[in-house]
Every structure is written in structure tokens, then in C-alpha cells.
Motif scaffolding. Structure first.
Motif, PDB file in Angstrom:
ATOM      1  N   LEU A  66       0.727  -1.478  -0.212  1.00  0.00           N
ATOM      2  CA  LEU A  66      -0.153  -0.154  -0.034  1.00  0.00           C
ATOM      3  C   LEU A  66       0.741   1.359  -0.221  1.00  0.00           C
ATOM      4  O   LEU A  66       0.552   2.113  -0.671  1.00  0.00           O
ATOM      5  CB  LEU A  66      -0.885  -0.092   1.176  1.00  0.00           C
ATOM      6  N   PRO A  70      -5.699   3.715  -6.466  1.00  0.00           N
ATOM      7  CA  PRO A  70      -6.711   2.798  -5.788  1.00  0.00           C
ATOM      8  C   PRO A  70      -6.523   1.335  -5.839  1.00  0.00           C
ATOM      9  O   PRO A  70      -6.192   0.797  -6.676  1.00  0.00           O
ATOM     10  CB  PRO A  70      -8.051   3.491  -6.485  1.00  0.00           C
ATOM     11  N   PRO A  71      -6.945   0.612  -4.813  1.00  0.00           N
ATOM     12  CA  PRO A  71      -6.438  -0.804  -4.678  1.00  0.00           C
ATOM     13  C   PRO A  71      -7.323  -1.686  -5.958  1.00  0.00           C
ATOM     14  O   PRO A  71      -6.753  -2.435  -6.276  1.00  0.00           O
ATOM     15  CB  PRO A  71      -7.205  -1.228  -3.133  1.00  0.00           C
ATOM     16  N   LEU A  84      -3.329   9.126   2.525  1.00  0.00           N
ATOM     17  CA  LEU A  84      -4.088   7.771   2.706  1.00  0.00           C
ATOM     18  C   LEU A  84      -5.482   8.087   3.283  1.00  0.00           C
ATOM     19  O   LEU A  84      -6.359   7.242   2.978  1.00  0.00           O
ATOM     20  CB  LEU A  84      -3.293   6.867   3.577  1.00  0.00           C
ATOM     21  N   LEU A 126      -7.527   8.906   0.479  1.00  0.00           N
ATOM     22  CA  LEU A 126      -7.755   7.627  -0.367  1.00  0.00           C
ATOM     23  C   LEU A 126      -9.022   6.921   0.173  1.00  0.00           C
ATOM     24  O   LEU A 126     -10.066   6.249  -0.463  1.00  0.00           O
ATOM     25  CB  LEU A 126      -6.778   6.614  -0.421  1.00  0.00           C
ATOM     26  N   LEU A 127      -8.844   6.656   1.595  1.00  0.00           N
ATOM     27  CA  LEU A 127      -9.919   6.152   2.387  1.00  0.00           C
ATOM     28  C   LEU A 127     -11.318   6.834   2.143  1.00  0.00           C
ATOM     29  O   LEU A 127     -12.327   6.017   1.993  1.00  0.00           O
ATOM     30  CB  LEU A 127      -9.739   5.939   3.932  1.00  0.00           C
ATOM     31  N   GLU A 173     -12.472   5.946  -1.379  1.00  0.00           N
ATOM     32  CA  GLU A 173     -13.146   4.689  -1.564  1.00  0.00           C
ATOM     33  C   GLU A 173     -14.378   4.234  -0.545  1.00  0.00           C
ATOM     34  O   GLU A 173     -14.696   3.184  -0.597  1.00  0.00           O
ATOM     35  CB  GLU A 173     -11.996   3.728  -0.988  1.00  0.00           C
ATOM     36  N   VAL A 191     -14.688   4.151   2.572  1.00  0.00           N
ATOM     37  CA  VAL A 191     -14.104   3.337   3.873  1.00  0.00           C
ATOM     38  C   VAL A 191     -14.211   4.243   5.115  1.00  0.00           C
ATOM     39  O   VAL A 191     -13.410   5.303   5.183  1.00  0.00           O
ATOM     40  CB  VAL A 191     -12.857   2.747   3.693  1.00  0.00           C
ATOM     41  N   PHE A 199      -7.896   0.380   7.323  1.00  0.00           N
ATOM     42  CA  PHE A 199      -6.476   0.494   6.100  1.00  0.00           C
ATOM     43  C   PHE A 199      -6.554  -1.051   5.619  1.00  0.00           C
ATOM     44  O   PHE A 199      -6.518  -1.332   4.412  1.00  0.00           O
ATOM     45  CB  PHE A 199      -5.155   0.531   6.932  1.00  0.00           C
ATOM     46  N   LEU A 249      -9.324  -1.201   3.261  1.00  0.00           N
ATOM     47  CA  LEU A 249      -8.951  -0.588   1.896  1.00  0.00           C
ATOM     48  C   LEU A 249      -8.089  -1.766   1.181  1.00  0.00           C
ATOM     49  O   LEU A 249      -8.174  -1.931  -0.042  1.00  0.00           O
ATOM     50  CB  LEU A 249      -7.856   0.542   2.036  1.00  0.00           C
ATOM     51  N   LYS A 285      -9.974  -4.340  -0.705  1.00  0.00           N
ATOM     52  CA  LYS A 285     -10.450  -4.068  -2.199  1.00  0.00           C
ATOM     53  C   LYS A 285      -9.712  -4.269  -3.497  1.00  0.00           C
ATOM     54  O   LYS A 285      -9.930  -4.173  -4.604  1.00  0.00           O
ATOM     55  CB  LYS A 285     -10.835  -2.624  -2.028  1.00  0.00           C
TER      56      LYS A 285
END
Length: 629
Positions: free
Chosen positions: A465, A480-481, A536, A539-540, A543, A545, A554, A557, A560
Motif C-alpha cells: 500500500l 486505488p486498490p 491515505l 484515499l479512504l 473509497e 471506507v 486500512f 482498503l 479491495k
């Protein structure tokens, strides 16, 4: 660089320049090239010597590499590995064959798809239970496999290297500097599971039980554990039938017997003992150390069976270090395959501006080819004897390694190239035969062709990550994952990086600042860590989350990720702030000595662990297959 010297270097796979971490050309000093060539027995010390070396007859290739179905368009008779013979031209079966003086390796085109699974990245020594002696052991590994599958739905366990150490004090703590990569570490034996213990009389068992070291020390005490287990093993050995070992095991056991007397580094032994041909170890001690390897094989096999019986779709994956201790068992027994006076490492980069020296001797590429890659075959085969998969540390080393000549600092080295087709052929053939998964650790400054070749042959790459960024775009935004490669083993962190909780608390900055590892102002490092944390968290948010529990968030995340395997560590799940290893340190930081904050027995009922497991299980429950692309 003189044109003739450059041509000679190229002929022997020695780089005269390379692309550094900033994608800029870096030229290698000519004297470094000369010094590295000397380690390959090539004299380039004068212009006349260079011309003589260039004029010398070229040695024809000693190894031919084919993939399944390829036709070898030559004439002659191939002696097959199984004893049969085939007239050429022909397509050959998988295996290691002989064509005159050459070895022909025929490997599968691609390994089988990997089942989608989640699991643990384990530092086994840290997983102390109510029955282990001061550190985690092979029986704890079996418990982890059984209970992780049954209670948490895990499908894979990645274990830190458990290759053999020298049986001496002080014990080598780093699992990445073993004495041998061909044998296992008896430090991880569960004494009470040894058949001789179960068969012993009450008095002997009581004597052995009294040796058990304290279970709750703040740090793992390797010396205390080995001292206690060695005494226990000696007591049990009295009741064993002594058998003389053979082959590679004999060489390893002879080294161990000599190391007990003369120390862990054979280069410092009396002259007569440095050479296996003239060494005179005590046969009784040789038999003892061979017996320890039998016990290791039994207990490693039991851990693997536990994973299979519990229904793990992948099972136990063992880690293969990039090299061995320069004075250890492997360099003593098969020294002609190593460039003994060289160490490998890494050139300067943003993390280590002076470069890195890992203190490990590399294979000689010319000797590997001459020997049909048998030394590498033996290493991979030994790991896969008791594994469902293998992780190759620094997998780029199958392509090239940074060689540092004797007496030089890390930055004064150069890359030496290997035959990646042959190395990958050995790796995939052995994995195919074992039905094993292969993961390549391709983190850091890696040429794109490395990862592309891994995927082409069904080998998983690594995705972390912290590093999943668009490096070709300004400010390197996080990826993104859902866009991560499917052909990967994904995780949040690694043993060399901050844990989740450590990252959130900037513990990695605090510790490195305390140890003086930063050249610039520490405030700038804290600001950089805070910026990464903010990215980060954003990003959560993107997404969807929830961020109320960041450790769990995390992991949500990570869940995903498209990657077929997603792994985390118990340390991450439990909120441990200390990372297992801090690169660039030895005794300044308790590397490889930090136990899990809870006992193994408590881990499975810990609410934090169960939350993380539930998040990661997702659609990666046993029986759901996926394949990389």
C-alpha cells in the motif's frame, strides 16, 4: 570507459553503467569494473590483459533453456532425466536433461493460477505460545495454520525465513543471513513434539522440562532459547540410534560439527578444516546435527499437513533469503559456486544515500551455468520440500545483483547480470513439480521487465500500500486498490517498513531520528509522514471506507485490492507500533527480537484480530479461485 574494457565487461555480464533511482544514467568507475572482473577470474588489469581476455576463445553456452512444447532444433541424442534417450530435433519433456556437456532445462510455460486467499505474514519467532520455549516454533506454525483456517477463514501463511544457522553463540538473529539456504533452523524445534521426548522416561522429561527458558521476556532471547534447546536435544540424543548421513546433508552436518569447535566462520578455522576434502569433524557430532535436520523436516511437514487438513487453498509459503552468511555452511560446502570475496547490496538511492552492503556473497553466474544451475536447483528444492509456496526475496537478483568488490564502500560497486531465463526456468520447474505458488519480492528500484516476466510465467509480484503510486504523474498520487495488479501478493506493509499503527503515530520517524538516520532536519521528515498520512486518509474517503478505526480501515482498503492474495501481519492487526526490522541498524534497534504483544493463544480471540480477519476474508474464502493477469 575504454571501449575494449567495456566490451570485455559486457561479455561477462558486468555493467559499465546503469540507471539510478532517479532514472538517470550512472557510470561505473573503470577500476570497479576491473575489480569485479577479477572476481570472475578475468584479468583486466592492463590494456594488454584486456586484449588477451577479448581474444581468448569464447566458452560455448553450457545450459540450454526451453519451455514446454519448444522443439530443440539440433542434432544429437539427449539423455533424459529419467534415463531415457531422445533423438533431436524434438520437443523434450519437463526436466533437467543432458546433451553432451550441456544441461537442457525444460520448464513449464506458466504456473497454475493461484486461488484467491487472504492470510498472515508471520515473524514466527514472535508468535510465542503457552507451549513454546521463549519464541515461536514449528508447532506454533501448525497451530497458526489450523486455527487461522478454521476460525478466521485464512488461506495462506507467509513465514519468515527458517533456514539453518550455525549452532554457535551468539545466535545469528537475522533470518536473512542464514548459514545455509538448503537446510532448516533447529532453533524452531518444539522439544515436546520430538518422538524421543515422548518415549523418554519421566526423569528425563522432567530434566528437560526444567531447562525451559522464561516465556515472557520483553525481547526474544535467542541465546537463552538455543542454549536450553541444545541441552534438551543432547539429553534426547543419548537415546537415539546414530545413523551416518549422506550427500548434501553430510556436508552440512560436518560443517555444524566443526563450527561447534572452531566457531561459525570457516574462514577463521585451522587451515586443514577449511577444506571439506581435508576436514576431520567428530562423526558422532556429524550424526547429531543430521538428526536435528530430520526433526526439522518432520515438524515442518506437520505444519504443512495442518494447513492442508484445515483446507487452506494455498497453505504455507516459505521465504527464501537473497543469500547466505559468507562464512557459513553453504560457502564451505559449495564454495566454487560463490564469488567469495564479494558482497551484494544496493546502489545509492533516496533511502540510503551511501548505498547498502548486505554482507552476503553472490552466486557466480558463470559457475551456475557450468553446473547446470544445480546449486540454485538444490536451494529451491530444499525449501519446497516442506512448503506450498516460496517467496523470493529481492527477486530482481535473478536478473542482476549489485556486486561490491573487496574493500570498497557500497556505492563503489556495479551490477553483474545473470541468465534470467535459466533462473526462472529452474524456479518454475521446481514449483511446478511441487505444486507450489511462487511470489517475487519486486519492491524498490526494479526494472519493468522483471515484473513483466514474473507475470508471464505465473509468478506473483508484490504490492505494498505505501508504494502503490503513479510515479509517472506529478506528486505520485496513490493508486486505488481496484487498479492494483491481480497477479500479486498485496499487503499494507512489510517487515522492513512501519506497521500500520507505527505509521499512523510516525513512530518510524521518531525512531530513525533518535538514531541519527536522517541527513536533513527531522521536522521535514515529520511533515512528509503527515503528508503521506493525509493522502491515505483521502484515499479512504474516496473509497468510501469509514475512518473511525484506522487500523481496520486500512485493512478494509487492502481488502479491495484486485490481487489474488492479500496478507497482513498479526502485528498490524494488533496495533503494534514497532516494526520487526529497521534497515540500516544492527544492535541500535531490537531487530528480529520483538515478540507479539499478546500470546499466540490469545491472538485468535482478540477483537482487533477478528475485525481485521472479517474485513480481509471478503470474497477470498476457501474454494473461490482467481487467476492473475
Amino acid at each position: 570507459m575504454d571501449d575494449e574494457l567495456a566490451a570485455l565487461a559486457e561479455a561477462h555480464g558486468v555493467a559499465t553503467h546503469y540507471e539510478d533511482a532517479t532514472q538517470r544514467r550512472a557510470d561505473v568507475d573503470p577500476d570497479v569494473v576491473v575489480a569485479v572482473l577479477a572476481q570472475l577470474d578475468v584479468d583486466a588489469s592492463t590494456p594488454e590483459a584486456v586484449r588477451r581476455a577479448l581474444a581468448a576463445p569464447k566458452v560455448p553456452p553450457r545450459t540450454v533453456v526451453l519451455r514446454e512444447g519448444d522443439v530443440l532444433e539440433e542434432t544429437g541424442t539427449v539423455e533424459l532425466e529419467d534415463g531415457g534417450r531422445v533423438e533431436l530435433p524434438a520437443a523434450l519433456p519437463l526436466g533437467y536433461h543432458r546433451l553432451g556437456a550441456r544441461t537442457v532445462i525444460v520448464a513449464p510455460r506458466k504456473l497454475a493460477p493461484v486461488p484467491r486467499s487472504w492470510g498472515w505474514m508471520l515473524q514466527l519467532y514472535a508468535m510465542r505460545s503457552s507451549e513454546s520455549w521463549g519464541m515461536g516454533d514449528y508447532a506454533d506454525l501448525a497451530t497458526l495454520a489450523r486455527r487461522s483456517a478454521a476460525e478466521l477463514g485464512a488461506g495462506v501463511l507467509l513465514v519468515n525465513p527458517v533456514q539453518a544457522i550455525s549452532p554457535t553463540l551468539p545466535v545469528e538473529r537475522s533470518p536473512y543471513s542464514p548459514s545455509s539456504r538448503r537446510f532448516a533452523n533447529p532453533l524452531y524445534l518444539r522439544i515436546s513434539d520430538i518422538p524421543a521426548y515422548r518415549a523418554a522416561d519421566d526423569a528425563t522429561r522432567a530434566e528437560i522440562d526444567a531447562l525451559r527458558p522464561p516465556a515472557d521476556t520483553d525481547l526474544i532471547d535467542y541465546d537463552a532459547v538455543w542454549t536450553a534447546k541444545a541441552k534438551a536435544l543432547e539429553l534426547l540424543w543419548r537415546h537415539e540410534e546414530h545413523r551416518a548421513p549422506e550427500g548434501d546433508l553430510l556436508d552440512f552436518a560436518r560443517f555444524c560439527a566443526l563450527a561447534e569447535v572452531h566457531g561459525p566462520d570457516w574462514r577463521e578455522w585451522p587451515p586443514g578444516q577449511r577444506d571439506p576434502a581435508t576436514a576431520t569433524p567428530d562423526p558422532e557430532r556429524v550424526a547429531f546435527h543430521a538428526w536435528l535436520q530430520e526433526l526439522c523436516e518432520q515438524q515442518l511437514a506437520a505444519a504443512r499437513r495442518a494447513a492442508r487438513d484445515a483446507g487452506m487453498p494455498v497453505g504455507v509459503v516459505h521465504d527464501l533469503p537473497v543469500g547466505v552468511n559468507p562464512g557459513g555452511a553453504d560457502t564451505w560446502a559449495v564454495r566454487d559456486a560463490f564469488a567469495a570475496d564479494v558482497t551484494v547490496g544496493a546502489p545509492p538511492d533516496a533511502f540510503s544515500r551511501l548505498g547498502q552492503d548486505w554482507g552476503l556473497p553472490p552466486w557466480r553466474p558463470d559457475r551456475l551455468a557450468e553446473q547446470g544451475y544445480e546449486p540454485f536447483r538444490a536451494v529451491v528444492r530444499s525449501v519446497l520440500r516442506h512448503a506450498d509456496g516460496i517467496r523470493i526475496d529481492h527477486v530482481a537478483g535473478l536478473w542482476r545483483l549489485w556486486w561490491i568488490p573487496p574493500g570498497e564502500p557500497p556505492k563503489r560497486g556495479t551490477y553483474v547480470h545473470y541468465d534470467p531465463d535459466a533462473m526462472l526456468a529452474v524456479l518454475t520447474l521446481e514449483a511446478h513439480r511441487a505444486g507450489a505458488v511462487v511470489v517475487g519480492e519486486d519492491l524498490g528500484t526494479i526494472e519493468p521487465k522483471v515484473t513483466e516476466a514474473l507475470h508471464e510465467h505465473g509468478v506473483l509480484s508484490s504490492a505494498v500500500l505505501w508504494f502503490q503510486r503513479e510515479y509517472d504523474l506529478p506528486d505520485h498520487p496513490l493508486v486505488p486498490p481496484e487498479k492494483w495488479t491481480a497477479s500479486a501478493m498485496a499487503s499494507i506493509s512489510t517487515h522492513d517498513l512501519p506497521t500500520v499503527a507505527g505509521f499512523l503515530a510516525a513512530e518510524h520517524v521518531r525512531v530513525r531520528a533518535e538514531l541519527g538516520q536522517f541527513e536533513g532536519p527531522v521536522d521535514g521528515e515529520y511533515r512528509a509522514a503527515e503528508r503521506e498520512r493525509g493522502e491515505l486518509l483521502e484515499l479512504l474517503k474516496q473509497e468510501g471506507v469509514p475512518a473511525d478505526d484506522l487500523v481496520t480501515a486500512f485493512h478494509a482498503l487492502l481488502a479491495k485490492a484486485r490481487s489474488v492474495l492479500v496478507l497482513t501481519s498479526p502485528q498490524d492487526a494488533l496495533g503494534e507500533t514497532r516494526q520487526p526490522n529497521l534497515p540500516g541498524t544492527t544492535d541500535q534497534y531490537p531487530n528480529w527480537r520483538i515478540p507479539l504483544p499478546v500470546a499466540l493463544d490469545e491472538m485468535f480471540v482478540d477483537a482487533r484480530v477478528r475485525r481485521v480477519a472479517a474485513v480481509l476474508a471478503g470474497d477470498r474464502t476457501p474454494g473461490v479461485d482467481g487467476s492473475g493477469s
